[in-house]
Structure formats: C-alpha cells, structure tokens
Design a protein around this motif. Structure first.
Motif, PDB file in Angstrom:
ATOM      1  N   GLN A   7     111.034 -14.313  56.260  1.00 16.48           N
ATOM      2  CA  GLN A   7     110.020 -13.502  56.940  1.00 16.48           C
ATOM      3  C   GLN A   7     110.637 -12.703  58.092  1.00 16.48           C
ATOM      4  O   GLN A   7     110.224 -11.563  58.357  1.00 16.48           O
ATOM      5  CB  GLN A   7     108.893 -14.381  57.469  1.00 16.48           C
ATOM      6  N   GLN A   8     111.627 -13.283  58.768  1.00 11.05           N
ATOM      7  CA  GLN A   8     112.276 -12.564  59.867  1.00 11.05           C
ATOM      8  C   GLN A   8     113.054 -11.359  59.331  1.00 11.05           C
ATOM      9  O   GLN A   8     113.090 -10.304  59.956  1.00 11.05           O
ATOM     10  CB  GLN A   8     113.218 -13.498  60.645  1.00 11.05           C
ATOM     11  N   LEU A   9     113.656 -11.543  58.155  1.00  6.63           N
ATOM     12  CA  LEU A   9     114.340 -10.411  57.529  1.00  6.63           C
ATOM     13  C   LEU A   9     113.332  -9.355  57.096  1.00  6.63           C
ATOM     14  O   LEU A   9     113.574  -8.152  57.258  1.00  6.63           O
ATOM     15  CB  LEU A   9     115.152 -10.889  56.321  1.00  6.63           C
ATOM     16  N   GLU A  10     112.206  -9.802  56.551  1.00  5.30           N
ATOM     17  CA  GLU A  10     111.182  -8.858  56.100  1.00  5.30           C
ATOM     18  C   GLU A  10     110.697  -7.982  57.246  1.00  5.30           C
ATOM     19  O   GLU A  10     110.421  -6.790  57.070  1.00  5.30           O
ATOM     20  CB  GLU A  10     110.014  -9.620  55.479  1.00  5.30           C
ATOM     21  N   LYS A  11     110.598  -8.544  58.442  1.00  6.48           N
ATOM     22  CA  LYS A  11     110.163  -7.783  59.613  1.00  6.48           C
ATOM     23  C   LYS A  11     111.207  -6.734  60.017  1.00  6.48           C
ATOM     24  O   LYS A  11     110.862  -5.637  60.431  1.00  6.48           O
ATOM     25  CB  LYS A  11     109.916  -8.725  60.787  1.00  6.48           C
ATOM     26  N   VAL A  33     120.075 -14.165  52.782  1.00  3.58           N
ATOM     27  CA  VAL A  33     119.116 -13.744  53.806  1.00  3.58           C
ATOM     28  C   VAL A  33     119.782 -13.758  55.172  1.00  3.58           C
ATOM     29  O   VAL A  33     119.663 -12.799  55.955  1.00  3.58           O
ATOM     30  CB  VAL A  33     117.866 -14.654  53.793  1.00  3.58           C
ATOM     31  N   ILE A  34     120.502 -14.838  55.465  1.00  4.60           N
ATOM     32  CA  ILE A  34     121.187 -14.943  56.758  1.00  4.60           C
ATOM     33  C   ILE A  34     122.280 -13.894  56.872  1.00  4.60           C
ATOM     34  O   ILE A  34     122.494 -13.311  57.943  1.00  4.60           O
ATOM     35  CB  ILE A  34     121.750 -16.368  56.949  1.00  4.60           C
ATOM     36  N   ARG A  35     122.965 -13.609  55.776  1.00  2.00           N
ATOM     37  CA  ARG A  35     123.985 -12.567  55.779  1.00  2.00           C
ATOM     38  C   ARG A  35     123.367 -11.212  56.118  1.00  2.00           C
ATOM     39  O   ARG A  35     123.929 -10.429  56.899  1.00  2.00           O
ATOM     40  CB  ARG A  35     124.683 -12.515  54.417  1.00  2.00           C
ATOM     41  N   ALA A  36     122.202 -10.938  55.548  1.00  2.77           N
ATOM     42  CA  ALA A  36     121.519  -9.671  55.833  1.00  2.77           C
ATOM     43  C   ALA A  36     121.134  -9.584  57.307  1.00  2.77           C
ATOM     44  O   ALA A  36     121.300  -8.535  57.948  1.00  2.77           O
ATOM     45  CB  ALA A  36     120.286  -9.534  54.947  1.00  2.77           C
ATOM     46  N   LEU A  37     120.629 -10.672  57.852  1.00  7.06           N
ATOM     47  CA  LEU A  37     120.281 -10.703  59.275  1.00  7.06           C
ATOM     48  C   LEU A  37     121.527 -10.511  60.139  1.00  7.06           C
ATOM     49  O   LEU A  37     121.489  -9.843  61.188  1.00  7.06           O
ATOM     50  CB  LEU A  37     119.600 -12.028  59.622  1.00  7.06           C
ATOM     51  N   GLU A  38     122.634 -11.067  59.698  1.00  8.80           N
ATOM     52  CA  GLU A  38     123.890 -10.927  60.430  1.00  8.80           C
ATOM     53  C   GLU A  38     124.347  -9.471  60.478  1.00  8.80           C
ATOM     54  O   GLU A  38     124.783  -8.973  61.514  1.00  8.80           O
ATOM     55  CB  GLU A  38     124.965 -11.793  59.779  1.00  8.80           C
ATOM     56  N   VAL A  39     124.243  -8.792  59.326  1.00  8.45           N
ATOM     57  CA  VAL A  39     124.637  -7.379  59.278  1.00  8.45           C
ATOM     58  C   VAL A  39     123.783  -6.558  60.239  1.00  8.45           C
ATOM     59  O   VAL A  39     124.280  -5.699  60.965  1.00  8.45           O
ATOM     60  CB  VAL A  39     124.512  -6.828  57.841  1.00  8.45           C
ATOM     61  N   GLN A  50     123.120  -1.907  61.913  1.00 10.89           N
ATOM     62  CA  GLN A  50     122.588  -1.113  60.817  1.00 10.89           C
ATOM     63  C   GLN A  50     121.753  -2.020  59.931  1.00 10.89           C
ATOM     64  O   GLN A  50     121.918  -3.247  59.949  1.00 10.89           O
ATOM     65  CB  GLN A  50     123.722  -0.508  59.979  1.00 10.89           C
ATOM     66  N   LEU A  51     120.832  -1.419  59.182  1.00  8.92           N
ATOM     67  CA  LEU A  51     120.054  -2.208  58.243  1.00  8.92           C
ATOM     68  C   LEU A  51     120.940  -2.648  57.088  1.00  8.92           C
ATOM     69  O   LEU A  51     121.824  -1.913  56.649  1.00  8.92           O
ATOM     70  CB  LEU A  51     118.871  -1.388  57.702  1.00  8.92           C
ATOM     71  N   PHE A  52     120.686  -3.840  56.599  1.00  8.76           N
ATOM     72  CA  PHE A  52     121.451  -4.357  55.466  1.00  8.76           C
ATOM     73  C   PHE A  52     121.264  -3.455  54.252  1.00  8.76           C
ATOM     74  O   PHE A  52     122.193  -3.237  53.483  1.00  8.76           O
ATOM     75  CB  PHE A  52     120.985  -5.776  55.151  1.00  8.76           C
ATOM     76  N   SER A  53     120.062  -2.928  54.076  1.00 13.53           N
ATOM     77  CA  SER A  53     119.757  -2.083  52.916  1.00 13.53           C
ATOM     78  C   SER A  53     120.370  -0.691  53.031  1.00 13.53           C
ATOM     79  O   SER A  53     120.344   0.081  52.073  1.00 13.53           O
ATOM     80  CB  SER A  53     118.241  -1.954  52.751  1.00 13.53           C
ATOM     81  N   GLN A  54     120.907  -0.364  54.195  1.00 17.76           N
ATOM     82  CA  GLN A  54     121.486   0.966  54.404  1.00 17.76           C
ATOM     83  C   GLN A  54     122.956   0.870  54.804  1.00 17.76           C
ATOM     84  O   GLN A  54     123.456   1.695  55.554  1.00 17.76           O
ATOM     85  CB  GLN A  54     120.695   1.725  55.477  1.00 17.76           C
TER      86      GLN A  54
END
Length: 307
Positions: free
Chosen positions: A143-147, A164-170, A176-180
């Motif tokens: 949920q924190q990543l979703e926000k 998920v944690i890797r994405a939050l780390e990035v 920058q956003l993980f998706s970008q």
C-alpha cells in the motif's frame, strides 16, 4: 554491437524446446533469464532444463547460486551482458531465454538500476522496510508503494515483498519513480520472440505441468528446501515451493497445497503476459495451437539477422 535473440513468454508455453531448436539452427548459446533457475538443487519446481534436453547446447546462468544466496536483477544484467559479449566474440548467437519480466526488461532496455548509490544507505533502507514488513505485513508495505508509485504497484504483486521493497528503495534513494527508471540505449540489439496461446489452453498446460512436477518428486525437493530454512531463504519464495511449506507446517492438506501451486502459477502466467505486452516490444507467436510453426520463427529471425 551484438545481435541477441530473447525468447520470452509465460510459463509452460514451450520456450525451452524452441530455444534448443533455434540454438541448434543458428549456432547459438543460451543465457537463462529465469530468476529461480540460478539456484542449485531446485530443478523440478523451476522446470530447469536437463542435461539431456540441452542437446549439447551451452547454457549459462543456471545453477550458479546456493539457496541461501541472494541474486539480484543488477547482478543478472551484469552477468548476462558479460555472456552476450563472450558468446558473440566466439561467433555464436546469444539467446536469452526466460520468463522473469523485470530481468529481461532491465537487460534489453538497459535500465538504470541505481548506479553507484551508497551501499550502506541502501542496506539501512531495506532493513527498515523489512522491519515494517514483519510488523505490518506485505499488504501494508505494498500500500505504501501504491501511494508513491501506483503504476509500479500495479505491476508488482503484493506478496512479492522483495520487489516491493526494491521499488520503494529506488524511489527513496534514486529520486525517481520505480516505474520511470531511466534507460539508455542498450549496448546490443535485441529481437524479442514471444510465445503465447489461448488462455484456457495455457492454464490447462500449467495444471498438467504441476501434476507432472509432483509425480517427478517436487514434494521431496520442496521438503529439502523447507528443512534448509524455507521462506526465510532467498530461494524460498518461488512458486511451487512456498505453497508446500504450508503443507509441511500442517496448515493445509497436500491437495490444497497443490491446488494453490496451480492457482499461483496461473496468476503468474497472467502477470508475465501483461508485463511483456506492456513493457517490452515483443513479436508474438503461437506454437501450441499450430497457428505458427518454428520454421516461420526461423525465417523471421534470419531476416532480422541479415539486416
């Protein structure tokens, strides 16, 4: 710049058989793009190619880690690029084969994976989120990543806490956003061959594959991993293993665990298809139904190689 073929697609759709056919025809070598086949001793649940099935074709990035070792997308990208260079220099055609979407995207799109970030800061960040994960659970962390990055959250299942944690780390350390994530021109030129088939047919193939795995000794393989540490191990999160851990712990019946493996495998196949279609430029073929054949794929690749 080397020319590289990547064979992608969901589980149980025939990537391994095609890779051997193409490697034989084009004098190629295979580099695995599967995040679980790096682990030694995990053969049945990962549908790892056997020595006999290899038919003399060299394979790389298989059986390179123990189950307690962590393997990352950054490590994969580095080692895959090394093999691509070595295979090309030997006059052979590199074939990347696998279904781990993020691994393949990072390689073919040359994604920036953080560069020379301060390792201590990254370690502290991961430790912080691991603590939150234990206290609040995977759904809360997701949920924190979703926000912060809804697009990344849609692409990463909430039970894949490590990603998920890797994405939050990035997001936190890379600004920058993980998706970008930034991507630069790839060092090599890739042609992506995707295998797919009708969803009901694919799901039936997945169900039959799970039954075959069970008949081939998956239960013993999963018990070995469970006794080594189970879900606490980097290799213990894989589909086909963690579902059986619940059975070993007395939390469900064997039939329920096998049913969960089939369900999770079907869901994973759906996510794989979504990832490859949305994130990568793939040329799709259906060998299962007979809509296409391997000769058609060979001609397509041959024309691309001659450009």
């Amino acid at each position: 710049m080397s020319k590289v073929i990547a064979i992608v697609g969901p589980t149980a759709v025939g990537k391994t058989a095609l890779s051997i056919d193409l490697a034989t025809f084009f004098k190629g070598e295979v580099v695995s793009g599967d995040s679980m086949q790096v682990y030694r001793h995990l053969d049945i649940g990962t549908a790892k190619i056997t020595s006999k099935e290899m038919a003399g074709i060299p394979h790389h990035l298989i059986d390179i880690c123990d189950v307690d070792q962590r393997y990352s997308v950054a490590k994969f990208k580095q080692e895959a690029n090394g093999w691509i260079k070595e295979i090309s220099n030997s006059g052979h055609l590199p074939l990347i084969v696998g279904g781990t979407g993020f691994y393949l995207q990072a390689l073919t799109n040359n994604l920036s994976l953080g560069g020379k970030q301060d390792q201590q800061r990254s370690d502290m960040f991961r430790e912080h989120w691991q603590h939150i994960l234990k206290e609040h659970g995977a759904h809360y962390v997701w949920q924190q990543l979703e926000k912060k990055d809804p697009e990344a959250a849609r692409a990463i299942p909430e039970n894949n806490a490590r990603r998920v944690i890797r994405a939050l780390e990035v997001i936190e350390t890379g600004n920058q956003l993980f998706s970008q994530q930034q991507q630069s021109r790839a060092k090599d030129e890739f042609l992506l061959i995707g295998l797919t088939t009708a969803r009901p047919v694919l799901y039936e193939r997945i169900n039959k594959r799970v039954d075959l795995m069970m008949n081939s000794g998956l239960l013993d393989e999963a018990k070995w991993l469970y006794d080594k540490g189970g879900s606490d191990l980097p290799a213990g999160k894989g589909i086909g293993y963690h579902e059986l851990f619940s059975y070993f712990a007395g939390e469900c019946s064997l039939d329920e665990a096998v049913g969960k493996i089939k369900q999770d495998s079907r869901h994973y196949a759906k996510r794989q298809l979504t990832w490859f279609r949305n994130k990568m430029d793939v040329h799709w073929f259906d060998l299962v139904s007979g809509k296409n054949d391997t000769n058609e794929i060979k001609q397509f690749i041959d024309s691309w190689l001659k450009k």
